[in-house]
Enzyme design. Structure first.
Site, short mmCIF file in Angstrom:
data_model
loop_
_atom_site.label_atom_id
_atom_site.label_comp_id
_atom_site.label_asym_id
_atom_site.label_seq_id
_atom_site.Cartn_x
_atom_site.Cartn_y
_atom_site.Cartn_z
N ARG A 170 0.84 -1.20 0.00
CA ARG A 170 0.00 0.00 0.00
C ARG A 170 0.87 1.24 0.00
O ARG A 170 1.99 1.23 0.49
CB ARG A 170 -0.91 0.03 1.24
N SER B 289 -7.94 -1.21 0.82
CA SER B 289 -8.97 -1.45 1.84
C SER B 289 -9.61 -0.14 2.28
O SER B 289 -10.12 0.62 1.47
CB SER B 289 -8.36 -2.22 3.03
N ARG C 123 -14.69 -5.79 5.01
CA ARG C 123 -15.02 -5.51 6.41
C ARG C 123 -16.49 -5.13 6.53
O ARG C 123 -17.12 -4.71 5.57
CB ARG C 123 -14.15 -4.37 6.94
#
Length: 550
Positions: free
Chosen positions: A41, A148, A313
């Site tokens: 990331r 994410s 999530r």
């Protein structure tokens, strides 16, 4: 806590998309490739997520899968972050030039992480008598392009091998090391122009959405939700689940409203997180402030849900309890599932990370189920979910997945959609909200206070913390209670936890170094109340400081 936490984003909070994308192509890589628990990331603006990074990682993955003999289709998904589309284009160019069979979304839209995991597993035999294959020729694997819940300026790139879940450390270390070698001369990596690569013989499509949505009835009781008329408000939070929620409502005839169907890579409709940044964290009351406002006294929904950008999530909001603490919901989900999934193996265990609530331990004990306590990282649940020896695997950071009704694997990566739908199933079947069921668990097992704090640490201290031994802890008690265990390896699989966990009869703490900041994280819980929790946290800092500086 930033003074604007929980308030709507203002124009000055938004990123410049043109600048971000231009930096992806124009800036040379500065930072090395580093795979954390969920891939590489970074931001193009920092020289940490640029064309050179993605070309190099993709080339390294090609070499890795050749070495392992993976020559089936490689499934590619991306989320709604601004850097995800250019990163996908770069990856497609490199894969096509190497003759790798790839499968991109048939609609040229966004793909949740669990939909990619499901596609890999199905391609490798999940749901057949032979079961999932993870070795041998013809195996499929995949890439998910997502950071994410990270802020809009970030990009992310992660690799899922044939088992469908996150790659383990051995794989990511090898891929990262090779990518960093290749990055020294990344412009020499073979590429095929995107327009040619898009229609190359080896480039195919996959209907991720239909394959996922049509299969949902085999893991969640959609008919029970429909019959009970549970009203659901699903907020994709500008992420990859946006098309999926509408399709789920139509396919199963359930009373589900997509609260906000808007996709905007600046995420201008978000409320700011605790630190004043835009972050799609569906477990944060600040990031979920808009949905919480809707779920007030005259809420139009029985259950409201949120998902992060790649939908791995979940966030659960009830009328009577507001946004549920992820630990509380995990305990409720476990209690419900093991009482209502009669097709699961009677010996199927319960998977939790070692920084998840001990309420789960108490629920597992009452159920008579084996508790698999593992280090942080969903990859540790993959073997158990694959063979059905673990019915449910969950992380304290609101990520989980569980088996199909028949006890076979669903996904081996986190699935925020099924956890959201499970909340509606729980209400439909029991007539009680997950918040009410959590209150019942508290009545049975006692209330717990749980929190995470950060403490400053140098790079040298962080390294030492990651390599502690039990003997380095000289303390014999913690906040007035005798220490019962000092762990540097997880009891569930004996893997290093990258830190330390100390337990007593009624409390525990775990300390782990941050992978991105000069701090270490202290997770702590007490079943003796908030005041005792504060004592545990102070004692934890003292125990760790002595171990680091002794």
């Amino acid at each position: 806590m930033n003074e604007r936490a929980g308030t709507p984003a203002l124009p000055e909070d938004l990123i410049d998309i043109d600048e971000l994308v231009s930096a992806y192509y124009d800036r040379e890589p500065v930072e090395p490739v580093v795979f954390g628990t969920s891939g590489h990331r970074g931001s193009s603006l920092d020289g940490a997520f640029n064309e050179g990074h993605i070309a190099s990682i993709t080339a390294a993955i090609i070499e890795y899968r050749q070495e392992l003999g993976y020559d089936g289709a490689l499934y590619i998904g991306r989320d709604t972050h601004a850097l995800s589309e250019p990163a996908q284009k770069t990856a497609v160019e490199v894969f096509a030039a190497a003759g790798v069979e790839i499968r991109i979304d048939a609609r040229n839209r966004y793909t949740p992480t669990p939909a990619v995991s499901l596609a890999i597993l199905r391609a490798n035999g999940a749901g057949t008598e032979a079961g999932v294959r993870v070795e041998g020729p013809g195996l499929a694997d995949g890439v998910v392009i997502t950071p994410s819940h990270n802020p809009p300026r970030d990009g992310g790139f992660k690799y899922n091998p044939p088992h469908g879940g996150p790659a383990d450390s051995d794989a990511t270390k090898k891929i990262a090391a090779r990518a960093n070698e290749l990055m020294k001369d990344w412009r020499s990596i073979p590429r095929m122009p995107y327009e040619q690569a898009r229609v190359a013989r080896t480039t195919g499509t996959h209907d991720y959405l239909s394959a996922y949505v049509d299969d949902l009835e085999n893991v969640v009781d959609m008919e029970a939700i429909r019959k009970a008329g549970v009203k659901i408000g699903a907020d994709p939070m500008g992420g990859a689940s946006v098309d999926y929620w509408a399709a789920i409502a139509e396919r199963y005839g359930i009373d589900l409203t997509v609260v906000n169907p808007e996709v905007d890579p600046t995420w201008r409709f978000m409320t700011l997180d605790w630190d004043g940044k835009i972050r799609m964290d569906c477990s944060s009351p600040n990031a979920m402030a808009s949905l919480l406002q809707i779920m007030g006294e005259n809420a139009p929904y029985d259950i409201a849900t949120g998902n992060d950008a790649d939908a791995d999530r979940h966030g659960i909001v009830t009328k009577d309890g507001g946004l549920m603490n992820p630990n509380h919901y995990l305990a409720v989900a476990i209690s419900y599932l093991y009482a209502n999934r009669t097709g699961w193996n009677a010996d199927a265990g319960i998977g939790k990370t070692l920084v998840s609530s001990s309420l789960i331990d108490r629920v597992a004990g009452e159920l008579g189920r084996n508790l698999l306590e593992v280090p942080v990282g969903f990859k540790h649940f993959v073997p158990g979910l694959l063979d059905g020896s673990v019915g449910f695997g969950g992380e304290e950071s609101a990520g989980a997945s569980f088996l199909r009704f028949d006890g076979t694997v669903w996904t081996t990566d986190k699935d925020g959609l099924i956890l959201c739908l499970l909340a509606a199933e729980i209400l439909a079947v029991t007539g009680k909200t997950p918040s009410q069921l959590h209150a019942e668990l508290v009545d049975k097992y006692g209330p717990s206070a749980y929190a995470r704090i950060d403490a400053p640490a140098t790079k040298e201290q962080k390294s030492k913390l990651g390599n502690l031994s039990p003997e380095d802890v000289t303390a014999t008690e913690l906040a007035g209670e005798p220490i019962t265990d000092k762990l540097v390896n997880a009891p569930g699989n004996n893997e290093p936890i990258g830190g330390l966990k100390v337990t007593t009869e009624n409390a525990w703490f775990a300390a782990r170094p941050s992978g991105t900041e000069d701090v270490y994280k202290i997770y702590a819980e007490s079943f003796k109340g908030p005041e005792h929790l504060a004592q545990v946290q102070e004692a934890a800092k003292d125990v760790v400081d002595r171990a680091l500086n002794g």
